[in-house]
Enzyme design. Structure first.
Site, mmCIF file in Angstrom:
data_model
loop_
_atom_site.group_PDB
_atom_site.id
_atom_site.type_symbol
_atom_site.label_atom_id
_atom_site.label_comp_id
_atom_site.label_asym_id
_atom_site.label_seq_id
_atom_site.Cartn_x
_atom_site.Cartn_y
_atom_site.Cartn_z
ATOM 1 N N TYR A 134 -8.816 4.790 -8.362
ATOM 2 C CA TYR A 134 -7.380 4.602 -8.633
ATOM 3 C C TYR A 134 -7.002 5.194 -9.997
ATOM 4 C CZ TYR A 134 -2.890 2.522 -9.741
ATOM 5 O OH TYR A 134 -1.581 2.346 -10.133
ATOM 6 N N ARG A 141 -1.988 12.267 -11.063
ATOM 7 C CA ARG A 141 -0.542 12.133 -10.835
ATOM 8 C C ARG A 141 0.232 12.298 -12.142
ATOM 9 N NH1 ARG A 141 1.811 6.553 -8.494
ATOM 10 N NH2 ARG A 141 0.437 5.795 -10.147
ATOM 11 N N TYR A 194 1.642 0.599 -19.499
ATOM 12 C CA TYR A 194 0.432 -0.227 -19.490
ATOM 13 C C TYR A 194 -0.552 0.262 -20.556
ATOM 14 C CZ TYR A 194 1.364 -2.486 -14.907
ATOM 15 O OH TYR A 194 1.871 -3.216 -13.870
ATOM 16 N N ARG A 207 9.770 0.167 -11.202
ATOM 17 C CA ARG A 207 9.646 -0.996 -10.293
ATOM 18 C C ARG A 207 10.547 -0.883 -9.075
ATOM 19 N NH1 ARG A 207 4.774 -2.972 -11.713
ATOM 20 N NH2 ARG A 207 4.681 -3.134 -13.970
ATOM 21 N N GLU A 299 0.164 -7.528 -2.132
ATOM 22 C CA GLU A 299 1.213 -6.672 -2.715
ATOM 23 C C GLU A 299 2.319 -6.535 -1.677
ATOM 24 O OE1 GLU A 299 -0.115 -3.320 -5.030
ATOM 25 O OE2 GLU A 299 1.414 -2.034 -4.122
HETATM 26 C C1 3HB Z 1 1.175 3.213 -8.063
HETATM 27 O O1 3HB Z 1 0.207 3.499 -8.765
HETATM 28 O O2 3HB Z 1 1.963 4.080 -7.637
HETATM 29 C C2 3HB Z 1 1.437 1.820 -7.698
HETATM 30 C C3 3HB Z 1 0.420 0.932 -7.594
HETATM 31 C C4 3HB Z 1 0.711 -0.361 -7.204
HETATM 32 C C5 3HB Z 1 1.985 -0.779 -6.973
HETATM 33 C C6 3HB Z 1 2.993 0.115 -7.096
HETATM 34 C C7 3HB Z 1 2.717 1.445 -7.438
HETATM 35 O O3 3HB Z 1 -0.285 -1.246 -7.017
#
Ligand code: 3HB
Length: 305
Positions: A134, A141, A194, A207, A299
């Site tokens: 991730y 990205r 973050y 968000r 989520e």
């Molecule tokens: C993201 O990295 O795009 C993302 C991750 C999440 C929630 C929303 C966006 O867990």
């Protein structure tokens, strides 16, 4: 009708689908099928749980594909979907694929990205350098946004969750005209701020996105306050915090449409479903998959019409 809509069901029932996303038991490269950009995501283990998501505005759609990215556009909105193959390190492939997608948006004339979904295989596992995939994805990205030809002022709403097949699949919605607003949640630090304990580059998303016609596209939302996960190990408390986070973004959770709830453990599904049924009225898709932090159990996302 010009408003952006999303429904779960048969694309053939929609006169002009912009794009179709099939959450099922296989992953396929995005392509134009039956005249519509279509992507298959492997997020379901039991075929009975498969869900098809259809985006539309009811305006006629032109479709095509370029560089492995399938797209459909209607003069106001574009849907496009792409895929990054399995790799030892993801940042380079993600950077390249997202740059290609952003370049396509500019060439088609839809530079305002309002919503992105990112499905990352082996999301919590290490890449070849030991970096969580991730975080590796977030780096690629962020680099794509750094050098993108898109207008710089807002980030899209987004979802970033796991998938059962390796590689990264993404789809997005973008607008021809400016006018949407990126929305933050006062209970949470903006993800793009973050601290670096969560990875070398923070996640690039807002968000929620408020569209000029009033629709609110809410990002994947979890049990995070400030920047910290709260209630690790307690799925019920995580659900309650997540619902409270959603409620600060949308005045009426019962009005949310196209709600998707991602649950890490199959064994938590019943408890999550019970809590969600008390709140959501429309269709809800439950998908069992890993999430962007190992301590997150649930989520949720949706759209306020
Ligand atoms: C993201 O990295 O795009 C993302 C991750 C999440 C929630 C929303 C966006 O867990």
């Amino acid at each position: 009708m010009d408003r952006l809509r999303c429904l779960f069901g048969d694309p053939a029932a929609v006169p002009h689908p912009l794009g179709v996303v099939r959450y099922g038991t296989v992953a396929t490269a995005p392509s134009v099928r039956s005249g519509t950009p279509t992507v298959d995501l492997h997020l379901v283990r039991d075929p009975a749980q498969a869900v098809t998501e259809v985006w539309t505005t009811d305006r006629p759609v032109s479709v095509g594909s370029r560089d492995g990215i399938a797209f459909g556009h209607d003069g106001r909105y574009v849907f496009c979907a792409g895929r990054v193959p399995a790799a030892a390190r993801y940042a380079p492939g993600v950077r390249q694929a997202y740059r290609r997608a952003f370049g396509l948006l500019v060439d088609l004339g839809y530079p305002y990205v309002v919503r992105m979904w990112n499905f990352v295989g082996r999301i919590n596992e290490p890449n070849a350098d030991g970096l969580e995939i991730y975080r590796d994805f977030c780096r690629g990205r962020a680099e794509a946004f750094d050098s993108s030809p898109l207008p710089r002022d807002t980030l899209p709403a987004a979802t970033g969750v796991g998938a059962h097949t390796e590689g990264v699949t993404f789809y997005l919605l973008a607008r021809r005209a400016a006018g949407h607003v990126a929305v933050e949640n006062h209970r949470q630090v903006p993800a793009y701020h973050y601290p670096d304990r969560y990875g070398p580059r923070p996640p690039s998303f807002a968000r929620a996105s408020r569209l000029p016609d009033g629709e609110l596209l809410i990002s994947g939302t979890a049990s995070i306050l400030g920047h910290a996960t709260v209630h690790p190990g307690d799925v019920v408390a995580q659900c309650r915090t997540t619902l409270a986070n959603l409620a600060t973004l949308a005045a009426d959770l019962s009005a949310l449409q196209a709600v998707k709830v991602y649950v890490r453990h199959t064994g938590d599904l019943d408890a999550v479903r019970r809590l969600c049924t008390e709140v959501f009225v429309g269709d809800v898709a439950y998908l069992v998959t890993d999430l962007c932090r190992t301590d997150l159990l649930v989520e949720m996302e949706g759209m306020s019409p």
